[in-house]
Design a protein around this motif. Sequence first.
Motif, PDB file in Angstrom:
ATOM      1  N   GLY A 181      -7.562  33.743  23.935  1.00 60.40           N
ATOM      2  CA  GLY A 181      -7.457  34.556  25.426  1.00 60.40           C
ATOM      3  C   GLY A 181      -7.135  35.991  25.615  1.00 60.40           C
ATOM      4  O   GLY A 181      -7.601  36.921  26.149  1.00 60.40           O
ATOM      5  N   CYS A 182      -5.916  36.272  24.674  1.00 58.35           N
ATOM      6  CA  CYS A 182      -5.404  37.553  24.528  1.00 58.35           C
ATOM      7  C   CYS A 182      -6.671  38.652  24.182  1.00 58.35           C
ATOM      8  O   CYS A 182      -6.863  39.746  24.341  1.00 58.35           O
ATOM      9  N   ASN A 183      -7.232  38.146  22.772  1.00 60.11           N
ATOM     10  CA  ASN A 183      -8.209  39.176  22.367  1.00 60.11           C
ATOM     11  C   ASN A 183      -9.335  39.379  22.987  1.00 60.11           C
ATOM     12  O   ASN A 183      -9.947  40.343  23.102  1.00 60.11           O
ATOM     13  N   ASN A 184      -9.853  38.170  23.890  1.00 54.70           N
ATOM     14  CA  ASN A 184     -10.821  38.480  24.987  1.00 54.70           C
ATOM     15  C   ASN A 184     -10.561  39.454  26.053  1.00 54.70           C
ATOM     16  O   ASN A 184     -11.420  40.129  26.418  1.00 54.70           O
ATOM     17  N   LEU A 185      -9.359  39.290  26.459  1.00 50.88           N
ATOM     18  CA  LEU A 185      -8.763  40.343  27.408  1.00 50.88           C
ATOM     19  C   LEU A 185      -9.038  41.749  26.997  1.00 50.88           C
ATOM     20  O   LEU A 185      -9.170  42.655  27.652  1.00 50.88           O
ATOM     21  N   ILE A 186      -8.497  42.082  25.823  1.00 52.89           N
ATOM     22  CA  ILE A 186      -8.543  43.118  25.186  1.00 52.89           C
ATOM     23  C   ILE A 186      -9.981  43.794  24.927  1.00 52.89           C
ATOM     24  O   ILE A 186     -10.300  44.723  25.411  1.00 52.89           O
ATOM     25  N   LYS A 187     -10.791  42.710  24.287  1.00 47.96           N
ATOM     26  CA  LYS A 187     -12.238  43.152  24.060  1.00 47.96           C
ATOM     27  C   LYS A 187     -13.083  43.277  25.130  1.00 47.96           C
ATOM     28  O   LYS A 187     -13.823  44.408  25.245  1.00 47.96           O
ATOM     29  N   ASN A 188     -12.752  42.729  26.521  1.00 49.46           N
ATOM     30  CA  ASN A 188     -13.338  43.060  27.715  1.00 49.46           C
ATOM     31  C   ASN A 188     -12.770  43.845  28.609  1.00 49.46           C
ATOM     32  O   ASN A 188     -13.176  44.121  29.721  1.00 49.46           O
TER      33      ASN A 188
END
Length: 366
Positions: free
Chosen positions: A267-274
């Motif tokens: 979830g954290c990685n996706n927030l950063i990626k997007n």
Amino acid sequence: MKEEKLLAVLRLQRCKAIGDILAKKLIVNVGDVEQVFKEKTAILSKINGIGSHVLKHLFDAKNIKLAQQELKYIQDNNISYSYFLDDDYPKNLQHCIDSPILLFKDGKLDFSNPRIISIVGTRNISSYGRDFCNQLIKEIATYNPIIVSGFAYGVDICAHKAAIEYNLQTIAVLAHGFEQIYPKVHKKYINQVNENGGFLTEFWSEEDPLRENFLKRNRIVAGISKATIIIESASKGGSLVTADIANSYNKDVFAVPGRTTDLYSRGCNNLIKNNRAYLLSSATDIVKMLNWDVQEKAKTIQKQLFVELNENEQKIHDLLHDKGQQLLDVISLECNIPIYQLSSILLQMELKGVTKPLPGKMFELT
């Protein structure tokens, strides 16, 4: 607040057909919350969003009885509260369009500190997440922020405990009323949180921790702070909802990255990626993004070498110099200055760079 006005606020809050946005629209249009229930229905029906269905629920006799019961509970238990138009309502939250019209409070809450951050994440916190949370709060403790979370398992309680360990004010936002606590195992932390901050909820005394209540609670966690930090999260979860709400409020959001193979880093990685969150690798990222260092330097520059103090200010200065940090009540007693005058004097001394406020209504010399 007068009893009649509080009863009117409770009636409006109880009306299931009216949310906080529409409630505020009603109050603004008629001029006062008590007037909402005195105004002619023909006038109310002209307000956008107020139809026959809403009016039926608005004047439902059941709501009057329930509001009277809750009013008695508030009075009998000396429950503190903040109306959304009151000066003591949290300023950051006051600016959010869907903030609660009424908040119930318990503990030693002090929202005068502008540095407020929310820390949330998975209930299944890993050793990596726990270590990061503890280290982050340890490093930012020197800036004396308020730490907000939801008192849940995992990241939430880790953040509260770390804040207490490093003498920071911490605020737990509940998804239920004050007549119970969830999870029950966290009852052992109630006194510690109350001594170092306190609890907030918009829910009435006996309301249960229902799933939808947690989702409503998240907007308070996101709105009350300057920034929201996600420590760990799966690809779906309540903390991601909080991040989305914080973004909708144009608040800063930070996420702690993790390995792509770790379930509770996705979830954290996706927030950063997007581009929905800043990458958070250390306390320095918070300090820089929120300009805390700039604010500290500005205070240092503003501080005068030779400050003129009046008689009362000198009394306070001498007390803090001799005895160190002191509670507001103790300063009032020792210096023989009423609380209502003391708060203003301490603010002037803070502006002069002589004193600074600490969590729990404590003060010390700079």
